[in-house]
Design an enzyme around this catalytic site. Structure first.
Site, PDB file in Angstrom:
ATOM      1  CB  CYS A 105      -2.795  -1.298   4.527  1.00 13.31           C
ATOM      2  SG  CYS A 105      -2.449   0.359   3.992  1.00 13.31           S
ATOM      3  CB  CYS A 148      -0.882  -0.041   1.247  1.00 14.74           C
ATOM      4  SG  CYS A 148      -1.994   1.312   1.345  1.00 14.74           S
TER       5      CYS A 148
END
Length: 415
Positions: free
Chosen positions: A222, A101
């Site tokens: 995330c 991410c």
């Protein structure tokens, strides 16, 4: 590129990014706050947590008299992070969404938006990390009039920018930044680099940021948050039932809903078993999850792994490794685990072999092998192959000496 005057700060609605913005303002920067929306869903109670986080971030920007923007990377997150995550689980691996991410969303899309669309000189995040180009006095906590030149002309110097651990070693987040590109790192500042988490909370309290101080630390996948993992992943992947099989004698111990709902080293809750069993290996061709009867079973310990093409942050690859083809350094594959001495060997395709000083528990394909030399984070590579386990090696030794083994089974490494 000249001096830094305009910094775009990634605002998450949490205490770290709020204090990051405050410190930048105190130093006289023109600061713009940006909230990223990356996941489109409600939590288990039917509340859209990103809306609350966005509101908290907006309140901080108002308090600091900063412009505020929202951007949506829902589509990019789905294609570049989440769908790849699902693909990794289907291959029997356990991916690290936070590292992926940061690489694709925060330090690619957000970074490009800040520089190209908002015209920023740099971005700032609330990570506990440091770069080789931070000015020591830049983030001192006293209000001073904005000087004409806040930084030396740091972008004209073509030395590679290095990534170092933050002062708070417990909170250090270089692990999650280990796939960052050199270009993004060159235009990133980490105002929390020299601070501890406790001190950051103290600054937030003194500034009256009580609504962010009361929030608990974000955990879980995330941008998605904490969820019951098996229930969550089965919303996206078809159940693939299979057997739990004892690594010791090949006995079927029970059934599971899919190899992707388990990772190496975790406890396998098997119906009808009062003693704990632990996942030691997976065979995705048969759907079998192999389990051992103790948390420190020899089938969980290995000392060798291979990565895919390694991402070196500053040097591609380090001169020492090119010269001698081997390098001593330190290694971790889980955030906050102790750094372990290792020897790294460079392969022709840019991948590396890592051999640790002692066998490590639950080395896991899909996770990232992150390397350190002193305080410096050198970069990372995804683990794609594992060496033999202590259990397999012992079986081999037993065969050579003619000692009977419990089972001839030795599962193929996940790759």
């Amino acid at each position: 590129m000249g001096v830094i005057r305009h910094v775009v700060c990634a605002m998450s609605g949490g205490v770290d990014s709020s204090v990051t913005a405050l410190l930048l303002k105190r130093r006289g920067y023109h600061v713009t706050g940006v909230f990223m929306k990356n996941w489109d869903s409600l939590d288990e109670k039917g509340v859209c947590t990103s809306e609350k986080d966005c509101e908290d971030a907006y309140r901080i920007c108002q308090a600091l008299d900063m412009p505020f923007h929202q951007v949506s990377y829902v589509k990019e997150y789905w294609h570049e992070v989440f769908s790849k995550l699902l693909g990794e689980y289907q291959k029997g691996r356990t991916p690290n969404p936070d590292i992926i991410c940061n690489k694709h969303i925060k330090f690619k899309h957000f970074y490009q938006y800040a520089i190209n669309t908002l015209g920023a000189d740099a971005i700032a995040t609330g990570h506990y990390a440091r770069t080789s180009q931070e000015d020591e006095e830049v983030f001192q906590q006293r209000h001073i009039p904005p000087p004409q030149s806040l930084f030396r002309d740091r972008f004209e110097i073509r030395n590679p920018v290095r990534l170092y651990q933050g002062a708070d070693r417990f909170k250090d987040q270089t692990f999650f930044l280990s796939q960052i590109s050199q270009n993004a790192l060159r235009q990133t500042v980490f105002p929390l680099s020299g601070l501890t988490k406790d001190y950051v909370k103290k600054i937030a309290a003194e500034a009256g940021f009580h609504h962010v101080l009361e929030k608990k630390e974000s955990m879980g996948i995330c941008f998605i948050g904490e969820r019951h993992f098996e229930d969550f992943i089965l919303q996206y992947l078809e159940p693939k039932p299979g057997n739990f099989v004892s690594i010791e004698d090949g006995r079927i111990m029970g059934q599971h809903k899919g190899w992707f709902t388990f990772t190496l080293g975790q406890r396998a809750r098997i119906g009808g078993q009062k003693d704990p069993w632990f996942v030691v290996d997976k065979d995705i061709t048969t759907g079998t999850i192999f389990v051992g009867p103790t948390t420190n079973h020899p089938a969980l310990f290995r000392d060798t792994l291979r990565t895919d093409r390694f991402h070196w942050i500053a040097e591609e690859p380090p001169a020492e490794l090119i010269r001698t083809k081997m390098m001593e350094c330190h290694f971790r594959f889980i955030h906050q685990m102790p750094l372990t001495p290792c020897t790294v060997t460079l392969n022709q395709d840019g991948s590396v072999w890592v051999m640790t000083a002692q066998p490590m528990r639950a080395l896991t394909p899909g996770q990232f092998a992150v390397l350190y030399k002193g305080d410096e984070c050198l970069g990372s590579g995804k683990i794609i192959r594992l060496g033999p386990t202590e259990h397999t090696l012992q079986q081999g030794r037993n065969r050579q000496s003619g000692t009977p083994t419990d089972t001839e089974h030795s599962p193929e490494p996940i790759s």
